[in-house]
Design a protein around this motif. Structure first.
Motif, PDB file in Angstrom:
ATOM      1  N   LYS A 111      21.765  52.059  -6.944  1.00  0.00           N
ATOM      2  CA  LYS A 111      21.195  50.743  -6.959  1.00  0.00           C
ATOM      3  C   LYS A 111      20.405  50.634  -5.558  1.00  0.00           C
ATOM      4  CE  LYS A 111      25.387  48.850  -8.977  1.00  0.00           C
ATOM      5  NZ  LYS A 111      26.650  48.181  -8.712  1.00  0.00           N
ATOM      6  N   LEU A 112      19.137  50.354  -6.153  1.00  0.00           N
ATOM      7  CA  LEU A 112      18.246  50.321  -4.745  1.00  0.00           C
ATOM      8  C   LEU A 112      18.299  48.956  -4.348  1.00  0.00           C
ATOM      9  CD1 LEU A 112      15.839  51.549  -3.125  1.00  0.00           C
ATOM     10  CD2 LEU A 112      14.364  50.615  -5.150  1.00  0.00           C
ATOM     11  N   VAL A 113      18.467  47.991  -5.138  1.00  0.00           N
ATOM     12  CA  VAL A 113      18.366  46.591  -4.616  1.00  0.00           C
ATOM     13  C   VAL A 113      19.764  45.980  -5.266  1.00  0.00           C
ATOM     14  CG1 VAL A 113      17.571  44.055  -4.860  1.00  0.00           C
ATOM     15  CG2 VAL A 113      15.913  46.186  -4.829  1.00  0.00           C
ATOM     16  N   GLY A 167      14.216  53.230 -10.413  1.00  0.00           N
ATOM     17  CA  GLY A 167      13.271  53.653 -11.431  1.00  0.00           C
ATOM     18  C   GLY A 167      13.307  52.287 -12.555  1.00  0.00           C
ATOM     19  N   LYS A 168      13.782  51.345 -12.314  1.00  0.00           N
ATOM     20  CA  LYS A 168      14.012  50.402 -13.454  1.00  0.00           C
ATOM     21  C   LYS A 168      12.918  49.311 -13.149  1.00  0.00           C
ATOM     22  CE  LYS A 168      17.333  52.235 -15.921  1.00  0.00           C
ATOM     23  NZ  LYS A 168      17.227  52.835 -16.835  1.00  0.00           N
ATOM     24  N   VAL A 169      12.826  48.522 -14.186  1.00  0.00           N
ATOM     25  CA  VAL A 169      11.910  47.473 -14.061  1.00  0.00           C
ATOM     26  C   VAL A 169      12.759  46.100 -14.360  1.00  0.00           C
ATOM     27  CG1 VAL A 169       9.967  46.180 -15.132  1.00  0.00           C
ATOM     28  CG2 VAL A 169       9.809  48.801 -14.697  1.00  0.00           C
ATOM     29  N   MET A 170      12.664  45.053 -13.696  1.00  0.00           N
ATOM     30  CA  MET A 170      13.484  43.804 -13.836  1.00  0.00           C
ATOM     31  C   MET A 170      12.290  42.517 -14.081  1.00  0.00           C
ATOM     32  SD  MET A 170      16.534  41.843 -11.782  1.00  0.00           S
ATOM     33  CE  MET A 170      17.601  42.785 -12.525  1.00  0.00           C
ATOM     34  N   VAL A 171      12.487  41.980 -15.088  1.00  0.00           N
ATOM     35  CA  VAL A 171      11.571  40.935 -15.195  1.00  0.00           C
ATOM     36  C   VAL A 171      12.382  39.455 -14.997  1.00  0.00           C
ATOM     37  CG1 VAL A 171       9.969  39.631 -16.753  1.00  0.00           C
ATOM     38  CG2 VAL A 171       9.589  41.942 -16.442  1.00  0.00           C
ATOM     39  N   ILE A 220       8.033  53.584 -11.051  1.00  0.00           N
ATOM     40  CA  ILE A 220       8.190  52.776  -9.826  1.00  0.00           C
ATOM     41  C   ILE A 220       9.163  51.560 -10.130  1.00  0.00           C
ATOM     42  CG2 ILE A 220       6.875  51.138  -8.353  1.00  0.00           C
ATOM     43  CD1 ILE A 220       4.921  53.410  -8.568  1.00  0.00           C
ATOM     44  N   THR A 221      10.188  51.340  -9.285  1.00  0.00           N
ATOM     45  CA  THR A 221      11.186  50.287  -9.370  1.00  0.00           C
ATOM     46  C   THR A 221      10.415  48.913  -9.047  1.00  0.00           C
ATOM     47  OG1 THR A 221      12.661  52.031  -8.363  1.00  0.00           O
ATOM     48  CG2 THR A 221      13.353  49.536  -8.703  1.00  0.00           C
ATOM     49  N   MET A 222      10.394  47.909 -10.111  1.00  0.00           N
ATOM     50  CA  MET A 222       9.700  46.838  -9.802  1.00  0.00           C
ATOM     51  C   MET A 222      10.389  45.642 -10.193  1.00  0.00           C
ATOM     52  SD  MET A 222       5.970  47.819 -11.193  1.00  0.00           S
ATOM     53  CE  MET A 222       6.268  48.344 -12.841  1.00  0.00           C
ATOM     54  N   ILE A 223      10.486  44.639  -9.637  1.00  0.00           N
ATOM     55  CA  ILE A 223      10.874  43.332  -9.735  1.00  0.00           C
ATOM     56  C   ILE A 223       9.767  42.255 -10.000  1.00  0.00           C
ATOM     57  CG2 ILE A 223      12.494  41.423  -9.491  1.00  0.00           C
ATOM     58  CD1 ILE A 223      13.768  43.218  -7.409  1.00  0.00           C
TER      59      ILE A 223
END
Ligand code: ADP
Ligand code: MG
Length: 248
Positions: free
Chosen positions: A8-10, A35-39, A195-198
């Motif tokens: 868990k990065l965040v 590595g995941k993308v959360m919208v 790239i991990t993104m929110i």
């Protein structure tokens, strides 16, 4: 220590944020794996920006915890600076320095924050500008390029710092329609690179294609969280259904 298969990065743990007597966030919790993308979607005023800003402590949660990269964030300024150097943020208004060229906008933080030498900073900047497709604009001022190009420059500037996490707050909302796609295409490329993104956005087509997980917020709360397919095709809450019927 985090184990590698479930990193868990965040982690946001039950945060509340009050501005005076207005509650902007109400018991919000979420996890984002590397590595995941959360919208994040939701109506205006639902707390989306406040949540993003709490994740890098641009706002301090009134209570609850935020963890980044296995460490709990606190208001300790040195610790925060260390964490923030690993979190890139891209805003609706591109926030480039108007009096600096695109290249200088990117090299500035590399030199000041990372103490990288001018020549090396320039080659990192050029590499990132190539990646977002505007290396030929390196010597222009922000006012001399289009909004879409400015936003791509802002993304290149964030990427140049080699962040572990990228936060995007409505990155295409200020753009003319014909420029939205060029920015979403860059973000899609980053998603594919892992790239991990929110990302807070109203671009539902992009959310469907890029997100691993979509969160719907309303009134400071996470109302619903699901895969894009689940959330868009089978929303469970009436509030989500109403929002989607208005926006899709
Ligand atoms: P969104 O990004 O979903 O539109 P925001 O997070 O910007 O929502 O805002 C959530 C609520 O918090 C809104 O009612 C907004 O007016 C309020 N708010 C946001 N920032 C501040 C602030 N700095 N001071 C006071 N109220 C704020
Ligand atoms: Mg907002």
């Amino acid at each position: 220590m985090a184990n590698l298969t479930d990193e868990k990065l965040v982690e946001v743990k039950s945060i509340n944020k009050w501005f005076g007597d207005l509650q902007a966030l109400d018991d919000v919790s979420l996890d984002v794996q590397s590595g995941k993308v959360m919208v994040i979607i939701g109506p205006s005023g639902s707390g989306k920006s406040t949540l993003l800003r709490c994740i890098n402590y641009l706002e301090t949660p009134t209570n609850g915890q935020v963890w980044f990269n296995g460490e709990r964030l606190t208001s300790d300024q040195r610790e925060l600076n260390r964490h923030r150097a690993e979190i890139g943020m891209v805003f609706q208004s591109f926030n480039l320095y108007a009096h600096l060229t695109i290249l200088e906008n990117i090299t500035l933080a590399l030199k000041v924050v990372k103490k990288i030498k001018q020549k090396d900073a320039e080659s990192i900047a050029i590499e990132q500008l190539k990646k977002v497709g505007i290396a030929d604009k390196a010597d222009k001022l922000p006012s001399q390029i289009s909004g879409g190009q400015q936003q791509r420059a802002a993304i290149a500037r964030a990427l140049a710092m080699r962040p572990k996490l990228m936060l995007f707050d409505e990155p295409t909302s200020a753009l003319d329609p014909e420029m939205i796609k060029e920015v979403l295409d860059v973000m899609m490329m980053l998603a594919k690179e892992g790239i991990t993104m929110i990302i807070v956005t109203h671009e539902m087509g992009f959310a469907r294609a890029a997100a691993d997980e979509v969160i719907f917020m309303d009134n400071g709360r996470i109302v619903e969280k699901n895969t894009p397919d689940g959330l868009f095709n089978q929303p469970t809450s009436d509030r989500t259904k109403l929002f989607l019927s208005q926006i899709l």
